[in-house]
Design an enzyme around this catalytic site. Structure first.
Site, PDB file in Angstrom:
ATOM      1  N   ASP A  55      -1.074  -5.774   9.568  1.00  0.00           N
ATOM      2  CA  ASP A  55      -1.937  -4.803   9.321  1.00  0.00           C
ATOM      3  C   ASP A  55      -3.320  -5.543   8.775  1.00  0.00           C
ATOM      4  OD1 ASP A  55      -3.232  -2.781   8.366  1.00  0.00           O
ATOM      5  OD2 ASP A  55      -1.708  -2.291   6.922  1.00  0.00           O
ATOM      6  N   TRP A  74       0.933  -1.119  -0.055  1.00  0.00           N
ATOM      7  CA  TRP A  74      -0.012  -0.048   0.065  1.00  0.00           C
ATOM      8  C   TRP A  74       0.807   1.260   0.070  1.00  0.00           C
ATOM      9  CZ3 TRP A  74      -1.798   2.598   4.762  1.00  0.00           C
ATOM     10  CH2 TRP A  74      -2.928   3.516   4.629  1.00  0.00           C
ATOM     11  N   LYS A  95     -13.079   0.660   6.856  1.00  0.00           N
ATOM     12  CA  LYS A  95     -13.827  -0.077   5.554  1.00  0.00           C
ATOM     13  C   LYS A  95     -14.944  -1.056   6.117  1.00  0.00           C
ATOM     14  CE  LYS A  95     -10.582   1.799   3.057  1.00  0.00           C
ATOM     15  NZ  LYS A  95      -9.211   1.487   3.577  1.00  0.00           N
TER      16      LYS A  95
HETATM   17  C1  LIG Z   1      -3.393  -1.934   3.707  1.00  0.00           C
HETATM   18  C2  LIG Z   1      -3.922  -0.814   4.886  1.00  0.00           C
HETATM   19  N1  LIG Z   1      -3.533  -0.592   5.860  1.00  0.00           N
HETATM   20  C3  LIG Z   1      -4.054   0.611   6.805  1.00  0.00           C
HETATM   21  C4  LIG Z   1      -5.020   1.295   6.226  1.00  0.00           C
HETATM   22  C5  LIG Z   1      -5.430   2.516   7.155  1.00  0.00           C
HETATM   23  O1  LIG Z   1      -6.501   3.083   7.267  1.00  0.00           O
HETATM   24  P1  LIG Z   1      -7.153   3.933   8.187  1.00  0.00           P
HETATM   25  O2  LIG Z   1      -5.997   4.856   8.490  1.00  0.00           O
HETATM   26  O3  LIG Z   1      -7.895   4.919   7.168  1.00  0.00           O
HETATM   27  O4  LIG Z   1      -8.117   3.315   9.318  1.00  0.00           O
HETATM   28  C6  LIG Z   1      -5.386   1.251   4.788  1.00  0.00           C
HETATM   29  C7  LIG Z   1      -6.368   2.078   4.285  1.00  0.00           C
HETATM   30  O5  LIG Z   1      -6.469   2.290   3.123  1.00  0.00           O
HETATM   31  C8  LIG Z   1      -4.823  -0.050   4.189  1.00  0.00           C
HETATM   32  O6  LIG Z   1      -5.290  -0.271   2.700  1.00  0.00           O
END
Ligand SMILES: Cc1ncc(COP(=O)(O)O)c(C=O)c1O
Length: 382
Positions: free
Chosen positions: A195, A114, A230
């Site tokens: 993660d 990511w 999500k």
């Molecule tokens: C792989 C991954 N880790 C962590 C996150 C963290 O998301 P957030 O900080 O919006 O909760 C995301 C969000 O797109 C993600 O795709």
């Protein structure tokens, strides 16, 4: 995103965003969330500060949701949880913790990963290295290459692992591979940093956390970054948590105290509203069941669109080169077309995705799938 907004074509399709979209193209507030939120607002009588660890009932519900009811680390009081501002907050606090505890270690990150992982972890000063993960030609995990690289990593190094719905590839390990990875982490004394941003988007809440449970049962120390952006659709409310597992209860306490000190030094305390909603839903059996049904609907929609797009692409290309879309999981896949083809899709067909051809399958609908498939077939050939 700016180019998509400025595009006036009625046929434009946004496959670039990182959020779930329903059939109408909206990122909805879940009905369970909306009702719970109203109830909380009606009853809330203060906006006073919360603790650096956030809500206790949120933290214990999250621990149970992620680690399950019978996890050895929970039984032995070796797990600690702190509410964080989203999964990003958990990743960043985790990175600062690693940096403070062992500044010399390397964090091994999947190639590809990511786009925010490198800046989030790297800005804490940690050294990052990539391990092979995905073979773009076969659209499969390069599992042997991954294990080979990780088995060369020195003891104490950290491995960042996508627990499910790998972003951007949609390619996850299978159960046998998870077992072999857990074995390697244990034997090589590597520290897993899991993660978990899409729990419930691949199979269901328990199945998607199975690798987290397996790995954290086998190793003495681990970190888990959790996001509810999500699966509860709470993106902007910033709801997440960091679970740390320590070698024993005393060490787990010491780690948690470091975590809270780091949190105080960055954002002081996590935002409350979204976590209050999540805690209430997780604590109430009827609300939780309703949420699970809404989560299943999001998951089913994405996997239906994966199947539909693969089917259309098979028909228009006459070959099976995009069939992998059907079996990959979560919102994202790498379409696997060239950079110029991604540009042609944008400039000639008004279809938007990331430059590496990461597409969000939640941007597909039965109404646009034919157009998208025809456009991909045309753009790929130039
Ligand atoms: C792989 C991954 N880790 C962590 C996150 C963290 O998301 P957030 O900080 O919006 O909760 C995301 C969000 O797109 C993600 O795709």
């Amino acid at each position: 995103m700016a180019k998509y907004r400025a595009d006036s074509s009625p046929t434009k399709v946004d496959l670039g965003v990182g959020v779930y979209r329903d059939l109408a193209g909206n990122t909805p507030i879940l009905a369970t969330v909306r009702r719970t939120e109203q109830e909380i607002l009606d009853k809330q009588c203060t906006k006073s500060y919360v603790a650096a660890a956030g809500r206790e009932e949120f933290n214990s519900a999250v621990e149970a949701l992620v680690l399950g009811g019978t996890h050895a680390a929970r039984r032995d009081r070796r797990a600690r949880t702190a509410q964080t501002p989203g999964g990003c907050g958990a990743l960043r606090v985790g990175a600062e913790l690693i940096c403070a505890a062992s500044p010399g270690v390397t964090v091994h990150v999947s190639d590809p990963t990511w786009g925010n992982h490198m800046p989030l972890l790297g800005s804490s000063g940690l050294r990052l290295e990539r391990y092979p993960y995905y073979d773009a030609a076969s659209h499969r995990v390069r599992f042997d290459a991954m294990l080979e690289r990780l088995s060369d990593a020195p003891e104490g190094d950290v491995v960042l692992i996508h627990a499910c719905c790998h972003n951007p590839t949609g390619a996850d390990l299978d159960p046998a591979q998870w077992h072999r990875l857990a074995q390697l982490l244990e034997h090589r004394r590597l520290v897993p940093f899991l993660d978990l941003a899409y729990q419930g988007f691949a199979v269901d809440l328990d199945a998607d956390a199975a690798c987290v449970r397996l790995i954290t049962e086998r190793v003495p120390e681990a970190l888990v970054a959790i996001s509810f952006s999500k699966n509860l659709g709470l993106y902007r409310e910033r709801v997440g948590a960091l679970i740390t597992v320590g070698e024993n209860a005393a060490r787990a306490d010491a780690v948690q105290s470091h975590v809270l000190q780091i949190a105080r030094g960055i954002y002081s305390m996590p935002p409350d509203h979204g976590a209050a909603i999540a805690a209430r839903i997780l604590a109430d059996a009827a609300l939780k069941a309703e949420w699970i049904a809404e989560l299943a609907a999001m998951r089913t929609r994405i996997s239906d669109m994966r199947g539909l797009l693969a089917q259309h692409l098979h028909r228009v290309t006459g070959d099976a080169s995009f069939d992998f879309l059907r079996t990959q999981r979560g919102m994202f896949s790498l379409l696997g077309v060239s950079g110029p083809a991604v540009e042609r899709l944008r400039d000639e067909h008004h279809i938007y995705m990331l430059p590496d051809s990461r597409m969000n399958l939640a941007g597909i609908t039965p109404a646009n799938v034919g157009y998208v498939a025809d456009s991909i077939a045309a753009a790929r050939l130039g």
